[in-house]
Structures are given as structure tokens and as C-alpha cells.
Scaffold this motif. Structure first.
Motif, short mmCIF file in Angstrom:
data_model
loop_
_atom_site.label_atom_id
_atom_site.label_comp_id
_atom_site.label_asym_id
_atom_site.label_seq_id
_atom_site.Cartn_x
_atom_site.Cartn_y
_atom_site.Cartn_z
N TYR A 252 0.80 -1.23 0.00
CA TYR A 252 0.00 0.00 0.00
C TYR A 252 0.83 1.27 0.00
O TYR A 252 0.58 2.17 -0.81
CB TYR A 252 -0.94 0.03 1.22
CG TYR A 252 -2.17 -0.79 1.05
CD1 TYR A 252 -2.20 -2.11 1.45
CD2 TYR A 252 -3.31 -0.25 0.47
CE1 TYR A 252 -3.33 -2.86 1.30
CE2 TYR A 252 -4.43 -1.00 0.32
CZ TYR A 252 -4.45 -2.32 0.73
OH TYR A 252 -5.56 -3.07 0.57
N PRO B 83 -2.84 -9.77 -14.00
CA PRO B 83 -2.28 -9.98 -15.34
C PRO B 83 -2.31 -8.72 -16.20
O PRO B 83 -1.34 -8.41 -16.89
CB PRO B 83 -3.18 -11.06 -15.94
CG PRO B 83 -3.74 -11.77 -14.79
CD PRO B 83 -3.88 -10.77 -13.69
N TRP B 84 -3.45 -7.98 -16.12
CA TRP B 84 -3.49 -6.76 -16.92
C TRP B 84 -2.49 -5.73 -16.41
O TRP B 84 -1.91 -4.97 -17.19
CB TRP B 84 -4.90 -6.17 -16.89
CG TRP B 84 -5.76 -6.67 -17.97
CD1 TRP B 84 -5.59 -7.82 -18.68
CD2 TRP B 84 -6.91 -6.04 -18.50
NE1 TRP B 84 -6.60 -7.96 -19.61
CE2 TRP B 84 -7.41 -6.87 -19.50
CE3 TRP B 84 -7.58 -4.85 -18.19
CZ2 TRP B 84 -8.56 -6.55 -20.22
CZ3 TRP B 84 -8.72 -4.53 -18.91
CH2 TRP B 84 -9.19 -5.38 -19.91
N ASN C 182 -9.86 -1.52 -10.97
CA ASN C 182 -10.40 -2.76 -10.45
C ASN C 182 -9.91 -3.01 -9.03
O ASN C 182 -10.64 -3.55 -8.20
CB ASN C 182 -9.96 -3.91 -11.37
CG ASN C 182 -10.76 -5.16 -11.12
OD1 ASN C 182 -11.80 -5.11 -10.48
ND2 ASN C 182 -10.26 -6.28 -11.59
N TRP C 183 -8.70 -2.58 -8.76
CA TRP C 183 -8.11 -2.76 -7.42
C TRP C 183 -8.84 -1.89 -6.41
O TRP C 183 -9.22 -2.33 -5.35
CB TRP C 183 -6.63 -2.41 -7.50
CG TRP C 183 -5.83 -2.60 -6.29
CD1 TRP C 183 -5.33 -3.78 -5.81
CD2 TRP C 183 -5.36 -1.58 -5.41
NE1 TRP C 183 -4.60 -3.56 -4.69
CE2 TRP C 183 -4.59 -2.23 -4.42
CE3 TRP C 183 -5.49 -0.20 -5.36
CZ2 TRP C 183 -3.97 -1.52 -3.39
CZ3 TRP C 183 -4.89 0.48 -4.34
CH2 TRP C 183 -4.13 -0.18 -3.37
N SER C 184 -9.02 -0.60 -6.78
CA SER C 184 -9.79 0.28 -5.91
C SER C 184 -10.30 1.44 -6.74
O SER C 184 -9.56 2.04 -7.49
CB SER C 184 -8.93 0.80 -4.77
OG SER C 184 -9.59 1.85 -4.11
N THR D 190 -8.55 5.09 -7.07
CA THR D 190 -7.34 5.37 -7.83
C THR D 190 -7.65 6.14 -9.09
O THR D 190 -6.77 6.79 -9.66
CB THR D 190 -6.60 4.09 -8.23
OG1 THR D 190 -7.50 3.28 -8.99
CG2 THR D 190 -6.13 3.35 -7.03
#
Lengths: 460, 127
Positions: free
Chosen positions: A260, A307-308, A388-390, A393
Motif C-alpha cells: 500500500y 495480469p493486466w 479494479n483494485w480500488s 485510484t
């Protein structure tokens, strides 16, 4: 592998043995042939993923684009250095080409290493020719300061890496990338393991560079001669990215929590360094800070381990390598004419050198990630995987894209449009060599639009 | 009055215009003439360099050199005052903590949803 390494090594006797009139054309032709042969690495036919598998060296879809970029860059560096070294004694010119060649050799070994200690040794070995190039052939007195910052930042970051690798060797018995990827996840629970995790990644974060530890980059890029700036921006930064992508496979359960701060530094760095770009007076400094900004996105893409994210990071590394190197060559064409890096002094060049403006335009558009260039593909993949992670962002990456566009346009408008300074006379017309240099930078970028699968890495 | 004679074809600066003289003290007039002489000297140096037929490089402006050096080396003249410390904190320290809090709570919320099974995760071959 040897069919590239031996010719690269033989480039050193070529540099020392060629007659004076034929030094630069010979080395250029030799390195161009090596670059063309290296394109054969792109054909990946193996099922295990590793091609050209030898005892200590192999290529896989992750390292192949970086290897081809390294080999492609040597003829471009030789082409770019021809003018500013023309006034030096012949032996110094030969020495310069030898340094560039040895840097190339270490870089090929680094990217194709299968043993992580070999990668580490080559990672450190690339520092020496780069340091010599910056401190000996730089143009201002600040080059000494720049060399010290460059050397000691990178060394201080990589000493923990040595300790971490030796610990890993002790516990797993091997450091061969071929088998480490399939080993069991390590038991990483104690506080010391967290330090080990940080030690593994710190060297690469300093090299990338991450925003907090990026101070060496503007100094080194600005003070280096054009070939030094090209290789620094295009390949040496990517060594950090490549190292991170290799090491992070083994660092697994800890990365979810410990990454993080670094993702935050990287994303905040995109915005901060982008904003600093808008305040720069020095052209090379602007391009250097834009490198930090793009690499911040790459760090973010790697640390989230999707992967992306990995694919986008690799694409952006390759595309940024070509674009940044092209921009440094353009800045050098300015510098060779006015002997100043100040942007205010070299304005309105569209009226004077209109063909060079076309190259400036394409390079600036590539820098701001215009579709359909691969720069956009990389940035978009990283931005979507970060989203997709958060979701939050997107605020940072979106603002970062906006700031990137604004400083790229600022750079273009400042150097090309507007009135020419009244006292600017006797600007040499653009040499064909400079046109060739720009074409060789931007043509691969345009061709990669047509077959981007080459730079998708493991996702292909 | 003063022995200032402007170059032929040049105009007299306003500070040395005799029509303006009547309410100016002699001291003021003298200092204005000195300044005008300095300016004229600088202009002459610039014009000499500008019109030099053998010149190939740019005319060097020492003020520009100083400005570029000052812009490139801000830490030499940096002084930690209230304003600069506030700027440093606002842009360099606080965002890091704010972003850590934002990302951590968002990701923890997502993790709880995954553990509870409420998060809808459609299958995607690559992501």
C-alpha cells in the motif's frame, strides 16, 4: 543468445580497430545488424515459456521486448552521439563507443539472466559505464553531483537486495528463475520477513524510480550526454521494472498488505512530478520528470499483481522507452544548436525547422498517450487494473493523465510555436542523421500499433 | 542642465525631458541621468553583440542565466517558514496518509464483502 552476445563483444575491437574515417559508420552498421538479429528473439515458440534456454541465460515473453529494445537502442545511441563527440580526440571517441557497448553487453546479460544473483551483478555492473558516461562526457559542472546522486542512490537501494537474495538462496537452495516460480510460497510471518520483503523490492523501486526516492533521476538525465540520457531513460529504468516483475512472484502473501505505501507513493508521484513538469524551465529536466511520472504508473501496475497490470506495465515500459529516448534526442538537437537547455531560448522553432516540428509533434503526442499508440494501451491497461483494485485510484490516475497531456502540450508549444528570439541566428538546418534518428525511434512505436502482442508479456 | 546628449535618431527618455524638469530636484535629475546612462550602455552592449556579423551563437543574458539557476536550485534559497511548512505538509505528507486511509478502507470493505459472499464477481478470463 551467443549469436547476439559475441557480436556485441566484438563491437569493442571494431571500435578500437576501425580507421578514423570509418569509425562511426562501421560501428553503426555493426550495431544495427545486431539489433536486427535480436528481432528473432520475438518469435516465442516454446511451451514452457522460456526460449533460447541455456545454462545461465534464457528469454521469455517478459524479457524479450526489453532485450530487443536494448539492442535497438545501441545504433540509435551511436547515431545520436556522432555530432557532439566529433570535436574530441579519436581515442576518446573509441572509448565512448566502448562504454556504450559494454553497457549494452551488461544489459543483455541482465535481462536474459535466469539466476537472480547474475541479474543482480549485471544490474550493478550497468552502473559503472553509465557513471563514467555521465561524469566524463556531461556538459556542466553539476555532472559530478549528478553522478554521485545516481551511484549512491542506486547502491544504497541495492545493498539490501544483495542481503535479501543471499537469505533467499540460503532458505530455498536455488535462485534460478526457472524453478523459483514453481516453488512453494514461503512462510513469511515474522517482522524480519517484512524487512526481507522491503529489501527485495527497494533496489528496483529506487531504480524505477519511485516518487520519494526519485531525486537522482532529474540530475542524472539532465547532466548526461545524449546517449547517456537515452540509455538511462529507455532501458535502465526498465531494469527496475523488470526486476520487480521477476521478484514479486516470490513475495506473495506479504505484498497484499505491504504494497500500500508504495502504490500510494507511485500514484501520488504521478500527479506531483507531472505538476513539477509544468514549472520546469529546463527542457531535459521536463522530460526527466515526465519519465518519473510514467514510471509511477508502471510501479502501480506491477505492485497490484494482476495480469493486466503486468501487461500494461510492460507495454508502457517499452512504449515509454522509445518515446522518452526520442524526446531526449529532440532536446539534444536543440542543445546542439543553441548550447542551452533553457526552453525560453529555443522557441518558435516551427518557423525555422518545420520538419523537426513534425517529429516534435509525433513525440509529444506519443508522450501524452494518444490513441492508437502503444503508450495509450499500456496506460489504459494499468488504469483499468488499478480501478479494479480500488475505485478511488481513478481520481489520481485520471488527474495524472490530464496533467501529462498538459505538460506534453506545454513542451510542444513552448519549443515550436510562438515568436523566435530576436537574437537567434545561424541555426543549422536539420541533418539527415537527425531525421534518421527520429524515424528509427518512432517507426517501431508506430509498427507496434499493428502487432502489440509482441509486448504483452506473459499475457500473450 | 545635464550634459546628456542622446544618440542621433534616438529619442530623449522621458526622465530627461526638459519639459518635465521644473518640479524635479537636482539630485533626482542626476540619479535619473546616471540610470539612463547605465541603460544606454547595456543597450549598446546588446546592440553590438546583436549586430556582430561574425556571431553564430545566442546572445548571453546574465539575468536569464541567474533566473534559470535559481529555478533549478530551489533548495539553496529554501527557508522553512510557516507557509512553506504548510505547503510541504499539505502536498507531501497529508495526501499520503489520506490516500492510505482511503485505499485501506475501500479494500477492507471489499474483502469483507468477498468473505461474506455478497460481492458480485463476474467471471472474466483476463483482468
Amino acid at each position: 543468445m551467443l549469436k547476439i552476445l559475441i557480436p556485441t563483444l566484438m563491437l569493442i575491437p571494431t571500435a578500437w580497430g576501425a580507421p578514423a574515417k570509418w569509425l562511426w559508420p562501421t560501428t553503426l552498421a555493426h550495431s544495427l545488424v545486431i539489433a536486427l538479429i535480436s528481432l528473432t528473439w520475438l518469435k516465442n515458440m516454446s511451451e514452457t515459456g522460456w526460449t533460447s534456454l541455456g545454462l545461465y541465460m534464457a528469454t521469455d515473453p517478459l524479457s524479450t521486448p526489453l532485450l530487443v529494445l536494448t539492442c535497438w537502442l545501441l545504433p540509435l545511441m551511436i547515431l545520436a552521439s556522432q555530432n557532439h563527440t566529433a570535436l574530441e580526440p579519436l581515442n576518446r571517441q573509441r572509448m565512448y563507443i566502448t562504454l556504450l557497448t559494454s553497457l549494452q553487453f551488461f544489459l543483455i546479460l541482465a535481462f536474459s539472466a535466469t539466476e537472480v544473483i547474475m541479474f543482480y551483478v549485471m544490474f550493478e555492473a550497468t552502473l559503472i559505464p553509465t557513471l563514467i558516461i555521465i561524469t566524463r562526457w556531461g556538459n556542466q559542472t553539476e555532472r559530478l553531483n549528478a553522478g554521485i546522486y545516481f551511484l549512491f542512490y542506486t547502491l544504497a537501494g541495492s545493498l539490501p537486495l544483495l542481503v535479501a537474495l543471499l537469505l533467499l538462496q540460503n532458505s530455498t537452495g536455488t535462485l534460478s528463475l526457472l524453478t523459483l516460480q514453481f516453488s512453494d510460497p514461503l512462510q513469511l510471518t515474522s517482522y524480519a520477513d517484512k524487512l526481507w520483503w522491503a529489501g527485495c523490492l527497494l533496489a528496483f523501486l529506487v531504480k524505477m524510480p519511485l516518487y520519494g526516492v526519485h531525486l537522482w533521476l532529474p540530475k542524472a538525465h539532465v547532466e548526461a550526454p545524449v546517449a547517456g540520457s537515452m540509455i538511462l531513460a529507455a532501458v535502465l529504468l526498465k531494469l527496475g521494472g523488470y526486476g520487480m516483475m521477476r521478484m514479486i512472484v516470490m513475495l506473495d502473501p506479504l505484498t497484499k498488505d505491504l504494497s500500500y505505501p508504495f502504490i500510494i507513493f507511485a500514484l501520488w508521484g504521478v500527479i506531483m512530478t507531472g505538476s513539477i513538469c509544468l514549472r520546469q524551465t529546463d527542457l531535459k529536466s521536463l522530460i526527466a520528470y515526465s519519465s518519473v511520472s510514467h514510471m509511477g504508473l508502471v510501479v502501480g501496475g506491477i505492485l497490484i499483481q494482476t495480469p493486466w497490470g503486468f501487461s500494461g506495465a510492460l507495454i508502457l515500459m517499452i512504449a515509454h522507452g522509445l518515446t522518452s529516448s526520442a524526446l531526449f534526442c529532440l532536446a539534444n538537437t536543440n542543445y546542439e544548436r543553441t548550447h542551452s537547455r533553457t526552453m525560453l531560448l529555443a522557441r518558435g522553432l516551427q518557423m525555422v525547422l518545420p520538419l523537426m516540428t513534425a517529429w516534435w509533434f509525433i513525440a509529444s503526442l506519443a508522450n501524452l498517450a494518444l490513441p492508437p499508440l502503444p503508450n495509450l494501451m499500456g496506460e489504459l491497461m494499468i488504469i483499468t487494473s488499478l480501478f479494479n483494485w480500488s475505485w478511488w485510484t481513478l481520481a489520481l490516475t485520471g488527474a495524472g493523465t490530464l496533467i501529462t497531456a498538459s505538460y506534453s502540450l506545454y513542451m510542444f508549444l513552448m519549443t515550436q510555436r510562438g515568436p523566435i528570439p530576436a537574437h537567434m541566428i545561424a541555426l543549422e538546418p536539420t541533418h539527415s542523421r537527425e531525421h534518421l534518428l527520429m524515424a528509427l525511434h518512432l517507426l517501431p512505436l508506430v509498427l507496434l500499433m499493428l502487432k502489440p502482442e509482441l509486448i504483452w508479456g506473459w499475457a500473450y | 542642465m545635464a550634459d546628456y546628449r542622446e544618440a542621433p535618431l534616438a529619442s530623449r527618455p522621458k526622465t530627461l525631458d526638459p519639459n518635465e524638469y521644473f518640479n524635479l530636484s537636482p539630485n533626482h535629475r542626476r540619479s535619473e541621468e546616471d540610470r539612463a546612462a547605465l541603460r544606454a550602455n547595456l543597450k549598446r552592449q546588446y546592440q553590438t553583440q546583436l549586430n556582430n556579423p561574425h556571431r553564430k551563437e545566442l546572445v548571453e543574458d546574465p539575468a536569464l542565466t541567474r533566473w534559470v539557476y535559481a529555478r533549478a536550485n530551489p533548495y539553496l534559497t529554501f527557508k522553512p517558514t510557516f507557509k512553506t511548512s504548510l505547503m510541504g505538509a499539505m502536498f507531501g505528507v497529508v495526501p499520503l496518509f489520506v490516500l492510505y486511509y482511503v485505499f485501506k478502507t475501500d479494500r477492507d470493505r471489499k474483502e469483507e464483502q468477498i468473505k461474506a459472499g455478497t460481492l458480485e464477481r463476474k467471471f472474466s478470463l483476463s483482468s
